[in-house]
Design a protein around this motif. Structure first.
Motif, mmCIF file in Angstrom:
data_model
loop_
_atom_site.group_PDB
_atom_site.id
_atom_site.type_symbol
_atom_site.label_atom_id
_atom_site.label_comp_id
_atom_site.label_asym_id
_atom_site.label_seq_id
_atom_site.Cartn_x
_atom_site.Cartn_y
_atom_site.Cartn_z
ATOM 1 N N GLU A 1 -3.345 -4.092 -1.006
ATOM 2 C CA GLU A 1 -2.454 -3.669 -2.092
ATOM 3 C C GLU A 1 -1.681 -2.419 -1.691
ATOM 4 N N LYS B 1 -0.309 -6.386 -6.780
ATOM 5 C CA LYS B 1 -1.204 -6.394 -7.936
ATOM 6 C C LYS B 1 -2.181 -7.568 -7.882
ATOM 7 N N PHE B 2 -1.719 -8.710 -7.401
ATOM 8 C CA PHE B 2 -2.621 -9.854 -7.222
ATOM 9 C C PHE B 2 -3.677 -9.543 -6.159
ATOM 10 N N GLU B 3 -3.282 -8.869 -5.107
ATOM 11 C CA GLU B 3 -4.242 -8.496 -4.057
ATOM 12 C C GLU B 3 -5.299 -7.542 -4.597
#
Length: 271
Positions: A236, A213-215
């Protein structure tokens, strides 16, 4: 005389769980603004076209989902390599891997031409997959009947949430399913004792999901930092595909630590 109070306790426990879930959902809907779909949400960093395939890497990076989903689905139904004790767990895990397989096709279809009409095929299979995954965790850690009822309810809510999103252009309910792996799974993991060994894989899978999710949020930054080799959204996909792989390894190598009384009775009925 003992069995009746146990049944009543089980009903009270299930009622409290559903009441708590409903209150959390109601609070979320009241406390957050409407989350409509927009044209910007379909604009990804990597728009390259290789071999005539639009958004090539965003499309092809879904292939690991297909491999992990199909293999997991077959091994779940085969019942030899995965340590799954009861029928309710089989249904949950089979639907999880079916959802992962659906992600491969749905996400690839969406990324060929990202728009509002195709986004549901990217979102719905993922919602079904993680609803099934959470239900499998409940069946393992809490109670098999609670897990099965949760499976039916959450999958139904997945479809209703997508209908709501398409009707009112509000994706808040769909977004809540993004929180299931990040919040609910660690909470259940810490609150309830594991029935099987290798239970840390649940937390490892959650960690990779969070990383994915950060990616996705850093799609353009990652694309520029990698000198335009690969975008955050493609990463992701690859990172999210590690989740079913980790869980497959867990299912293959785990052993039963203990059996709850309710599980023993269910196992007797299955036989």
């Amino acid at each position: 005389m003992v069995w009746l109070p146990n049944q009543q306790i089980g009903r009270v426990k299930r009622t409290r769980i559903w009441a708590g879930a409903f209150l959390c959902l109601l609070f979320f809907m009241l406390a957050t603004p409407k989350f409509p779909s927009s044209r910007e949400s379909h604009l990804f960093a990597d728009l390259r076209n290789f071999f005539g395939v639009p958004n090539t890497l965003n499309v092809l990076s879904n292939f690991p989902f297909l491999i992990a989903g199909v293999m997991g689905f077959v091994l779940t139904l085969q019942g030899i390599f995965f340590n799954i004790s009861f029928r309710g767990e089989v249904w949950g895990w089979a639907l999880f891997y079916a959802g992962i397989t659906g992600v491969a096709f749905g996400s690839a279809y969406y990324h060929l031409k990202p728009d509002d009409d195709r986004v549901m095929w990217d979102t719905l299979p993922m919602m079904i997959a993680y609803a099934s995954l959470f239900s499998s965790l409940l069946a393992e850690r809490v109670d098999a009947k609670i897990g099965l009822s949760c499976l039916i309810a959450l999958v139904s809510v997945s479809f209703l949430s997508m209908i709501y999103a398409r009707t009112f252009n509000d994706f808040r309910l769909c977004m809540t399913f993004q929180l299931i792996p990040t919040i609910a799974i660690p909470v259940v993991t810490f609150l309830f004792p594991p029935k099987y060994t290798h239970s840390r894989c649940w937390l490892y899978a959650t960690g990779f999901y969070l990383l994915a999710k950060f990616e996705a949020a850093a799609d353009r930054k990652i694309y520029s930092k990698t000198h335009y080799i690969i975008s955050g959204h493609s990463l992701e996909h690859l990172c999210s595909a590690i989740v079913p792989v980790l869980l497959s390894v867990m299912l293959m190598y785990r052993d039963t630590k203990f059996q709850r009384l309710g599980d023993c009775k269910e196992g007797v009925r299955d036989k």
